[in-house]
Design an enzyme around this catalytic site. Sequence first.
Site, mmCIF file in Angstrom:
data_model
loop_
_atom_site.group_PDB
_atom_site.id
_atom_site.type_symbol
_atom_site.label_atom_id
_atom_site.label_comp_id
_atom_site.label_asym_id
_atom_site.label_seq_id
_atom_site.Cartn_x
_atom_site.Cartn_y
_atom_site.Cartn_z
ATOM 1 N N HIS A 138 9.862 -15.548 74.962
ATOM 2 C CA HIS A 138 9.849 -17.001 76.404
ATOM 3 C C HIS A 138 11.404 -17.188 75.389
ATOM 4 O O HIS A 138 11.684 -17.773 74.644
ATOM 5 C CB HIS A 138 9.538 -17.868 76.379
ATOM 6 N N ASP A 185 6.652 -19.417 86.977
ATOM 7 C CA ASP A 185 7.418 -19.369 86.686
ATOM 8 C C ASP A 185 7.198 -21.089 86.482
ATOM 9 O O ASP A 185 7.770 -22.102 86.842
ATOM 10 C CB ASP A 185 8.408 -19.940 86.831
#
Length: 373
Positions: free
Chosen positions: A211, A334
């Site tokens: 990430h 997200d």
Amino acid sequence: MTTSRRGFLTGTTAGLAMTSLTSSARGQAAKVPTKKIATEEAFATPELVKAWLEIARTDPRSSLDIPTGILSIFDNPRPGSNQDRFRRRLLDLDTERLADMDDAGVDMQILSVTIPGVQIFEPDAASALAIATNDHLAAAIARHPRRFAGLACFAPQDPVRAVREMERAVKALGLNGFIINSHTGNLYLDDPRFAPVLEAAQALDRPIYLHPRAPSNGMAEPFRDYSMGGSIWGFGVEAGTHAVRLILSGVFDRYPRLRIVLGHMGEALPFWMWRLDHMAARRAKDGRLKPLELAPSEYFRRNFAATTSGFESPDVLDLVIKSAGIDNVMWAIDFPYENSRDAVGFIEGARLTESERASIFHRNAERLFHLVD
């Protein structure tokens, strides 16, 4: 009894209409909504927030993550602002999060700790916080086993303890993979000291979700202006750079079964694939790059998966499918940074066959994250 021509036609028409309606109703009843597993969904813990803020207030320029995320979200955000909503939802693993999932028709979230995770701390503190965070995550999954799965964090700062926690997370806690919020101490996973972490991920057969976080100190300065350090630009540049380092370093020749997940439609790598192949071959021929067993694009299809998190462009989705292959593309929201209903609508309306849609919505995630026994 005789039936007039008009009566016959009226009755026939009504019968046909009823048959049509019945068939239509049967078709609607038979259509089962596609299962939806969101694969990049963030959370935080009160303990982590307290520790982040202690660093942020002591040394606010030590990391670009501090102004781009920690301070704006957790240091008394303005009531009613996006940052205030992010803070509230990051800390909630029950009521509001589940209500949002229900409203959007999301079956499951795969939870992972938000940036910068535990990688901003010294090794001892980072290792202890990783254990506490993974226990917090496992408890939430135990409360809602059909709604949540999870990715374990660990402290790459101490590879020996990191591997121990990776093994505990999978074997004892039943977590489904790992989250690394990119660079650690301004170093990337191609650095030899992190080899035990990569070896463990391959041995455990669980992917590492790579990430983004704000650019490391070596590249941070140009991103400090215009709010460029976060999701508008810096995150993707930073994570894409990390992924290219992994490819060109030969990591995937040493660990051919290692799987890396990139969010945000592959952090721009699909756009760069032709040029990466072209220039890697040229540099290997010139002796400036150690020859690799495969072309970068082949590693991308073999060792990477990409998610749609925070990126709702049909043209980019087409490119990612062509670059990664349909079996390596997964859906994500997200959350809480993006809107769940918009993310669902994007894939529901995409130019996909129903089989492709199911692969992106849930089948690929079930396989890669071992969600189906």
